[in-house]
Design an enzyme around this catalytic site. Structure first.
Site, mmCIF file in Angstrom:
data_model
loop_
_atom_site.group_PDB
_atom_site.id
_atom_site.type_symbol
_atom_site.label_atom_id
_atom_site.label_comp_id
_atom_site.label_asym_id
_atom_site.label_seq_id
_atom_site.Cartn_x
_atom_site.Cartn_y
_atom_site.Cartn_z
ATOM 1 N N GLY A 69 8.452 34.259 -5.232
ATOM 2 C CA GLY A 69 9.198 34.133 -3.887
ATOM 3 C C GLY A 69 9.383 35.614 -3.586
ATOM 4 N N ILE A 107 12.436 37.638 -3.287
ATOM 5 C CA ILE A 107 13.361 38.148 -4.479
ATOM 6 C C ILE A 107 12.948 38.371 -5.739
ATOM 7 C CG2 ILE A 107 15.783 38.515 -5.149
ATOM 8 C CD1 ILE A 107 16.879 37.237 -2.634
ATOM 9 N N ASN A 114 6.317 26.364 -7.995
ATOM 10 C CA ASN A 114 5.570 25.065 -7.587
ATOM 11 C C ASN A 114 4.816 25.768 -6.302
ATOM 12 O OD1 ASN A 114 7.594 25.352 -5.555
ATOM 13 N ND2 ASN A 114 8.013 23.124 -5.695
ATOM 14 N N ASP A 130 6.755 21.904 -10.637
ATOM 15 C CA ASP A 130 8.041 21.524 -10.089
ATOM 16 C C ASP A 130 8.984 21.541 -10.856
ATOM 17 O OD1 ASP A 130 10.043 20.524 -8.676
ATOM 18 O OD2 ASP A 130 8.610 19.980 -6.824
ATOM 19 N N SER A 143 25.222 33.507 -3.681
ATOM 20 C CA SER A 143 25.118 33.767 -2.078
ATOM 21 C C SER A 143 26.266 34.284 -1.629
ATOM 22 C CB SER A 143 24.345 33.066 -1.221
ATOM 23 O OG SER A 143 24.666 33.166 0.132
ATOM 24 N N TYR A 196 23.372 23.637 1.893
ATOM 25 C CA TYR A 196 22.836 24.723 1.139
ATOM 26 C C TYR A 196 23.950 25.605 0.595
ATOM 27 C CZ TYR A 196 21.445 29.696 0.232
ATOM 28 O OH TYR A 196 21.231 30.924 -0.302
ATOM 29 N N LYS A 218 25.336 26.453 -3.568
ATOM 30 C CA LYS A 218 25.642 27.627 -4.359
ATOM 31 C C LYS A 218 26.865 27.722 -4.819
ATOM 32 C CE LYS A 218 21.647 29.715 -3.614
ATOM 33 N NZ LYS A 218 20.654 29.715 -4.665
ATOM 34 N N PHE A 256 24.277 39.471 -0.578
ATOM 35 C CA PHE A 256 24.526 39.532 0.887
ATOM 36 C C PHE A 256 23.295 39.333 1.632
ATOM 37 C CE2 PHE A 256 28.490 40.205 -0.492
ATOM 38 C CZ PHE A 256 29.478 39.723 0.475
ATOM 39 N N ASN A 266 15.106 33.949 8.626
ATOM 40 C CA ASN A 266 16.020 35.220 8.812
ATOM 41 C C ASN A 266 15.923 36.285 10.030
ATOM 42 O OD1 ASN A 266 17.130 34.138 6.428
ATOM 43 N ND2 ASN A 266 15.542 35.089 5.221
ATOM 44 N N ARG A 317 25.040 30.495 17.664
ATOM 45 C CA ARG A 317 24.666 29.342 17.120
ATOM 46 C C ARG A 317 25.665 28.878 16.323
ATOM 47 N NH1 ARG A 317 19.915 31.725 13.297
ATOM 48 N NH2 ARG A 317 21.691 32.770 12.454
#
Length: 338
Positions: free
Chosen positions: A10, A12, A32, A58, A125, A150, A154, A179, A200, A296
């Site tokens: 991914g 990061i 996965n 997975d 996060s 989500y 965390k 951040f 994002n 939003r």
């Protein structure tokens, strides 16, 4: 020394694998490929000269997790990125997020508990702070009720790790509260590859700049900030990756003060949405097509880090500016679309 990086293909994760290999670690990736590409392996190899070990499965499959740790009994540490991360999707599919983000965490910790003496770095996060009462946000700021499933994964994830460390003194863990990671590797070999419509700001900006998206929506210009748009702390992904290596080395060298620690990772500077757009226009020479629309739901006004603890204790500091990060994101976008 062998390090497992979950979700290592991914955004990061791949940049962290590069920094680990540059420091001489042997890396094994489990991914996965649900939100990444196998081609990222070639990018990592092109940068570092070495292809990491890779296993595709997975992590929700508990027997496969158990088999992995039996096969790789020499894993000295784990950096755990693998998780679902779209706030909107988490509201629609809460059970998917709880299964993927918390079930997998439990399976990995169960295996590390069996091993004994392992080091664990958790991808957390700044969402755990919600709308903090004071800026910049320190690690001692209260953790507020999450705005989304989500965000809740965390918070609960941190609690699971903390509770596990309490009763397993030889397990060492650090939760890194990011951040807003942006940018791409300066080599142009790896970067952010969102599947579908980006969630994002920065990839949406670069995709709009290159013509893939017609227009960027700026959600609200009536916030109590200088220009009316939301403020966030944008950190270059390479700086963020280096922080993971610093945190891991802290645990491997037994420099941790307790067996569970928390650090903020940011630049310490907040930038508004309009300032990010202006940065893009500066570094790209392109005029961005954007439009102010309604706020939003769930967006907080501002969030930027107090980074003193990471600077002083980890000996790490973000070095790249917003313009540096935006320039690398734009160069990456042009390479991807060429």
């Amino acid at each position: 020394m062998k390090i497992l990086v979950t979700g290592g293909l991914g955004f990061i994760g791949s940049h962290t694998v590069v920094e680990l290999q540059n420091e001489g670690f042997e890396v094994v990736i489990v991914d996965n490929l649900s939100n990444s590409s196998i081609k990222v392996l070639d990018g990592i190899e092109a940068i570092t000269g070495k292809k990491p070990l890779f296993e595709e499965f997975d992590l929700r499959d508990k027997p496969k997790v158990q088999d992995f740790f039996q096969k790789h009994g020499d894993v000295a540490g784990v950096i755990h990125f693998a998780a679902s991360k779209a706030v909107g999707e988490s509201v629609e599919e809460p059970l998917l997020y709880y299964e993927n983000n918390l079930g997998v965490l439990v399976y990995i910790l169960q295996e590390l508990k069996k091993k004994g003496g392992a080091s664990f770095i958790f991808s957390s996060s700044c969402t755990v702070y919600g709308q903090a009462d004071e800026m910049p946000i320190t690690e001692s700021a209260p953790v507020k009720p999450a705005e989304s499933p989500y965000g809740n994964t965390k918070q609960v994830g941190e609690e699971i790790i903390r509770d596990t460390c309490k009763v397993n003194s030889d397990l060492k863990a650090i939760a890194l509260r990011y951040f807003n990671p942006i940018g791409a590797h300066p080599s142009g070999k790896i970067g952010e590859l969102p599947i579908g419509v980006p969630q994002n700001l920065v990839p949406f900006i670069t995709q709009t700049g290159i013509g893939l998206r017609e227009q960027l929506s700026v959600f609200g210009d009536d916030y109590p900030t200088e220009d009316g748009t939301c403020i966030r702390d944008y950190i270059h992904v390479v700086d963020l990756a280096k922080a993971h290596v610093a945190a891991l080395q802290r645990l491997l060298k037994d420099k941790n003060e307790t067996n569970y620690e928390v650090f903020n990772l940011g630049t310490g500077k907040g930038s508004s949405v309009l300032e990010v757009i202006q940065s893009f226009e500066r570094v790209s020479g392109e005029k961005l097509n954007y439009k102010i629309v309604d706020r939003r739901s769930g967006d907080i006004i501002q969030a930027y880090a107090n980074t003193e603890k990471a600077n002083d204790v980890l000996g790490w500091k973000a070095k790249s500016s917003l313009d540096d990060a935006m320039k690398s994101a734009w160069e990456w976008e042009k390479i991807v679309r060429s």
